[in-house]
Write an enzyme that holds these catalytic residues in place. Structure first.
Site, PDB file in Angstrom:
ATOM      1  N   PHE A   1       0.826  -1.206   0.000  1.00 44.07           N
ATOM      2  CA  PHE A   1       0.000   0.000   0.000  1.00 44.07           C
ATOM      3  C   PHE A   1       0.864   1.261   0.000  1.00 44.07           C
ATOM      4  O   PHE A   1       1.765   1.376  -0.819  1.00 44.07           O
ATOM      5  CB  PHE A   1      -0.996  -0.047   1.157  1.00 44.07           C
ATOM      6  CG  PHE A   1      -1.953  -1.202   1.066  1.00 44.07           C
ATOM      7  CD1 PHE A   1      -3.007  -1.183   0.165  1.00 44.07           C
ATOM      8  CD2 PHE A   1      -1.785  -2.339   1.833  1.00 44.07           C
ATOM      9  CE1 PHE A   1      -3.885  -2.248   0.039  1.00 44.07           C
ATOM     10  CE2 PHE A   1      -2.645  -3.423   1.726  1.00 44.07           C
ATOM     11  CZ  PHE A   1      -3.697  -3.378   0.822  1.00 44.07           C
ATOM     12  N   SER A   2       0.631   2.201   0.906  1.00 43.83           N
ATOM     13  CA  SER A   2       1.325   3.492   0.833  1.00 43.83           C
ATOM     14  C   SER A   2       2.811   3.416   1.136  1.00 43.83           C
ATOM     15  O   SER A   2       3.544   4.373   0.855  1.00 43.83           O
ATOM     16  CB  SER A   2       0.660   4.503   1.770  1.00 43.83           C
ATOM     17  OG  SER A   2      -0.556   4.957   1.228  1.00 43.83           O
ATOM     18  N   ALA A   3       3.280   2.312   1.688  1.00 44.70           N
ATOM     19  CA  ALA A   3       4.727   2.146   1.820  1.00 44.70           C
ATOM     20  C   ALA A   3       5.384   2.098   0.445  1.00 44.70           C
ATOM     21  O   ALA A   3       6.600   2.263   0.327  1.00 44.70           O
ATOM     22  CB  ALA A   3       5.048   0.894   2.623  1.00 44.70           C
TER      23      ALA A   3
ATOM     24  N   LYS B   1       5.176   4.369  -1.658  1.00 46.53           N
ATOM     25  CA  LYS B   1       5.669   5.715  -1.948  1.00 46.53           C
ATOM     26  C   LYS B   1       7.149   5.838  -1.650  1.00 46.53           C
ATOM     27  O   LYS B   1       7.897   6.487  -2.393  1.00 46.53           O
ATOM     28  CB  LYS B   1       4.877   6.739  -1.144  1.00 46.53           C
ATOM     29  CG  LYS B   1       3.399   6.829  -1.497  1.00 46.53           C
ATOM     30  CD  LYS B   1       2.684   7.836  -0.599  1.00 46.53           C
ATOM     31  CE  LYS B   1       1.203   7.972  -0.969  1.00 46.53           C
ATOM     32  NZ  LYS B   1       0.414   6.769  -0.647  1.00 46.53           N
TER      33      LYS B   1
END
Length: 423
Positions: free
Chosen positions: A95-97, A99
């Protein structure tokens, strides 16, 4: 030589590509259900990991830690998908990791002189100058201050979110919102922005750049943009079945409008919902138990990375040092040193809480662990680097959201425990 306690058959296959993951060592005797190894001083971390990933028998996960550029702990446990146990090569969506992984690829391009942090984005991507955005810099995109956080007017349907070129084109044509110049978490848009910026200077898609700029230089397989290829050593993980039932039930779609209304009144911001949700987007998290979650196929650099813990920890080990790890240089010392310099904590106008954004990563205003940087994803998967202590940590799992509150709380104890053990 005898195999270490907990070494699974897949990791022991002699003909299977091992890349340059460090070999498993004999360390602590591990609790039942936990595989891998750990140095004796990390026994407290092992106990926390066992509590998190064996007690409730829901899904699985892994943790890997480096100190001074050397692995000190590499553990995994639980179920990856129906009928398959977690292995050292399991690479769930983080998920947002994602980024932090995509940002690291951007820094490689800066290091080679293809990009400059303080240069206007429009220098590399001329269409981005539309609607008065000609002065927005690469650094402003990486720090979530570009004023392009919302999906409103960018994606008109769930299906459009799977077209990164369309999303990037619309972001280039859009005006900035009222949070331009202020931190406002670009939950999904930053992924499309970074992807198009990288493509503008290399001509390559993120799938290829993840491989050529990250996985291959590090000598690992476990860093993929989207689901690992079918015959790769890395294997994807399914999200827990509880999430699939919620996604398909229609509950989220019915609940979203009133919830978004509440979030829009969060003090200091307009709430996160409009940065990542539109009707149908709940299906990004649907999974039939066989690693079918559409988020892995969305091709968004903010949410679609699939990483194995040893590979993610090795990437952050380079960031925790001088830019090199295991004899391989990922970034120059100058670029790497600059990643640890943080902006002051300011209220984020998406999340409504203080955030320290800097060059694609964030820090945390938390005692003991405040000196590090990295990126946390939904449910608690994350990669983290602490340059002061020379520590890197990667935790990945597939339990969102069945035990989410528990996971967020228990995972929050890992970093302090690791820092204490590494002293």
């Amino acid at each position: 030589m005898a195999q270490p306690h907990g070494l699974d058959d897949a990791a022991a296959e002699p003909n299977r590509p091992q890349f340059s993951y460090p070999p498993l060592e004999r360390g602590l005797e591990l609790p039942p259900g936990v595989n891998g190894w750990a140095r004796p001083e990390f026994r407290g971390v092992v106990r926390v990991f066992a509590l998190a990933f064996t007690r409730y028998r829901v899904g699985g996960g892994a943790i890997c830690v480096y100190v001074d550029g050397e692995p000190v702990l590499d553990l995994w446990a639980g179920q990856a998908q129906k009928g398959e146990q977690w292995t050292r090569d399991t690479a769930p969506v983080i998920f947002s990791a994602s980024k932090g992984v995509t940002a690291t690829m951007i820094h490689r391009l800066v290091d080679r002189g293809l990009l400059e942090y303080h240069a206007p984005v429009a220098r590399y991507w001329p269409e981005f100058a539309a609607n008065g955005k000609g002065a927005i810099t690469v650094d402003e995109i990486l720090s979530h201050t570009a004023g392009l956080s919302r999906l409103t007017g960018i994606a008109n349907s769930y299906e459009e979110m799977f077209d990164p070129d369309l999303m990037a084109d619309r972001l280039a044509a859009a005006p900035v919102d009222r949070y331009f110049g202020k931190p406002a978490y670009h939950a999904l848009s930053i992924g499309w922005l970074m992807g198009r910026l990288a493509k503008a200077v290399t001509g390559k898609e993120l799938e290829e750049l993840y491989r050529t700029e990250l996985a291959e230089p590090l000598g690992v397989d476990g860093i993929h943009f989207g689901k690992p290829p079918e015959h790769a050593p890395s294997q994807p993980a399914a999200l827990t079945p509880h999430l699939d039932r919620v996604a398909r039930s229609g509950f989220i779609r019915r609940a979203a409008p009133p919830v978004m209304g509440v979030l829009d009144r969060v003090p200091g911001g307009k709430g996160a919902a409009s940065t990542l949700y539109m009707p149908g987007a709940e299906m990004l998290l649907a999974d039939d138990g066989h690693a079918s979650a559409p988020t892995m196929d969305m091709r968004c650099g903010a949410a679609s990375a699939c990483c194995a813990a040893p590979a993610l920890a090795k990437l952050y080990a380079a960031l925790a040092g001088d830019g090199s790890v295991d004899g391989t240089r990922l970034l120059s010392p100058e670029i790497t040193e600059g990643l640890g310099r943080k902006n002051s904590y300011r209220i984020d106008h998406t999340l409504g809480i203080p955030m320290g954004w800097h060059r694609g990563y964030h820090s945390l205003a938390v005692p003991v662990i405040g000196g590090g940087f990295g990126h946390i994803g939904a449910g608690g998967s994350f990669g983290w680097a602490d340059q002061k202590r020379k520590i890197s940590v990667a935790i990945v799992h597939n339990r969102l959201p069945s035990t989410m509150i528990f996971d967020q709380a228990i995972i929050g104890t890992f970093l302090p425990s690791i820092i204490r053990a590494a002293r």
